[in-house]
Design a protein around this motif. Structure first.
Motif, PDB file in Angstrom:
ATOM      1  N   LEU A  26       0.825  -1.204   0.000  1.00 12.93           N
ATOM      2  CA  LEU A  26       0.000   0.000   0.000  1.00 12.93           C
ATOM      3  C   LEU A  26       0.864   1.260   0.000  1.00 12.93           C
ATOM      4  O   LEU A  26       0.540   2.242  -0.673  1.00 12.93           O
ATOM      5  N   THR A  27       1.963   1.224   0.732  1.00 17.15           N
ATOM      6  CA  THR A  27       2.874   2.365   0.744  1.00 17.15           C
ATOM      7  C   THR A  27       3.354   2.684  -0.665  1.00 17.15           C
ATOM      8  O   THR A  27       3.387   3.845  -1.089  1.00 17.15           O
ATOM      9  N   GLY A  28       3.701   1.649  -1.416  1.00 16.25           N
ATOM     10  CA  GLY A  28       4.151   1.844  -2.795  1.00 16.25           C
ATOM     11  C   GLY A  28       3.045   2.383  -3.681  1.00 16.25           C
ATOM     12  O   GLY A  28       3.281   3.266  -4.517  1.00 16.25           O
ATOM     13  N   LEU A  29       1.829   1.876  -3.492  1.00 18.61           N
ATOM     14  CA  LEU A  29       0.704   2.332  -4.300  1.00 18.61           C
ATOM     15  C   LEU A  29       0.374   3.805  -4.031  1.00 18.61           C
ATOM     16  O   LEU A  29       0.141   4.578  -4.972  1.00 18.61           O
ATOM     17  N   ILE A  30       0.378   4.194  -2.773  1.00 18.77           N
ATOM     18  CA  ILE A  30       0.078   5.586  -2.438  1.00 18.77           C
ATOM     19  C   ILE A  30       1.189   6.500  -2.945  1.00 18.77           C
ATOM     20  O   ILE A  30       0.929   7.624  -3.407  1.00 18.77           O
ATOM     21  N   GLY A  31       2.418   6.020  -2.890  1.00 16.87           N
ATOM     22  CA  GLY A  31       3.510   6.794  -3.470  1.00 16.87           C
ATOM     23  C   GLY A  31       3.302   7.017  -4.959  1.00 16.87           C
ATOM     24  O   GLY A  31       3.594   8.097  -5.483  1.00 16.87           O
TER      25      GLY A  31
END
Length: 348
Positions: A26-31
């Motif tokens: 999720l961190t990567g997606l939000i980034g």
């Protein structure tokens, strides 16, 4: 009523960030959402591009994109199929804020000049319209990411319905406030339409695009609707429990616009004739907004309306958490619960 407890309630923003950080995916997606938003209007030397970039900067908490992507994960689907829709969800949300600021006459948003204050009302309306169309462009782009065409069409139907609901809610608010009806049932109906609509669109859209079954899509819709109501109730408290610097917009906006928010409705119902007269005078728009806010705040405190409103927000938070029980147990389901709790504890 822009989509914006006691006076020492902590912000939920750090908790929200911590929940996202728990998931590397999720961190990567939000980034990536942040990156795509930053580049969405870059490189185009036009007034429209400058206005849209201004509206999207600085980025907010990206709460609706987070809900959309987490809903995709919660049904066991591929969230990348929904990634362009998550970008579009933020564009649609920001468009609604641009329109809100024009309607409310608020010249500040997120601590800087609102779009209409920086560029003029007419051009700001055009910028908001462009951001709405960008929302639908994001939905269409999901097909290229792998989402089946029929899923994109279903998501389009959901977003369209929710968009119309938002407009119904805005129009109902005008009637509600003009009529001076201190009625919490009408208020709740209005909030379900206006504020909860974009939450519902985000969660149902994410679940649909990722291939979720109808039962789980509906459960996420119920979660989102209750969360949206709780979010708006909590938002109604902010002008009376924080400063303009904390909230990011004028704390006199609700008073200046004669807005019948839940704490005001509760206080009016709990007051005698003298208290009701103070409330009605404060909302009449005939005096200094800062003085009117101070007078109104005295009544809100004296009647216990602030505490009662916070209790209402927690009630709808519980409804939202209960709706999640229909989903499979997963880290995403747990984070959705955490997001709801963090949002109700926010101070902006």
């Amino acid at each position: 009523m822009s989509v914006q407890a006691n006076e020492e309630a902590p912000s939920g923003e750090a908790e929200l960030a911590g929940l996202i950080a728990d998931s590397q995916e999720l961190t990567g997606l939000i980034g990536e959402v942040r990156s795509r938003l930053a580049g969405r209007w870059a490189g185009e030397p036009s007034l429209l591009a400058r206005m849209c970039a201004h509206a999207l900067t600085p980025p907010g908490k990206l709460f609706r994109p987070i809900l959309l992507l987490e809903s995709a994960l919660a049904v066991g689907g591929d969230p990348r199929w929904a990634l362009p829709a998550a970008v579009g969800a933020e564009s649609g949300h920001v468009a609604s804020l641009v329109h809100d600021d024009i309607i409310d006459g608020d010249d500040t948003r997120r601590g800087r000049p609102a779009v209409h204050a920086a560029f003029g009302v007419g051009d700001a309306i055009v910028a908001a319209d462009a951001l709405i169309f960008d929302l639908f462009a994001g939905l269409a782009e999901c097909h290229a990411e792998g989402a089946p065409a029929e899923r994109v069409v279903a998501a389009l139907a959901v977003v369209s319905r929710c968009g119309v609901d938002l407009c119904r809610g805005q129009s109902l608010e005008t009637e509600f406030c003009a009529g001076g009806r201190f009625d919490h049932e009408t208020y709740l109906h209005m909030v379900r339409l206006k504020t909860a609509a974009l939450f519902r669109a985000a969660c149902e859209c994410g679940a649909l695009l990722a291939g979720g079954d109808l039962r789980h899509v509906r459960a996420l819709g119920r979660y989102a609707e209750h969360l949206g109501v709780a979010f708006q109730i909590r938002d109604d408290l902010l002008p009376y429990t924080g400063s303009a610097a904390e909230v990011g917009k004028p704390d006199t906006s609700d008073v200046r616009n004669g807005r019948l928010t839940l704490p005001v409705i509760i206080a009016h119902q709990a007051s005698g004739a003298a208290g009701r007269a103070v409330i009605e005078a404060a909302l009449s728009g005939s005096g200094d907004p800062a003085t009117a806010r101070a007078d109104l705040l005295d009544v809100l405190r004296g009647t216990g309306a602030l505490t009662a409103t916070a209790d209402w927000a927690r009630r709808y938070l519980r409804f939202a958490l209960t709706a999640l029980h229909a989903l499979p147990i997963s880290a995403s389901r747990a984070r959705l619960g955490g997001y709801a709790e963090a949002a109700i504890g926010r101070d902006r």
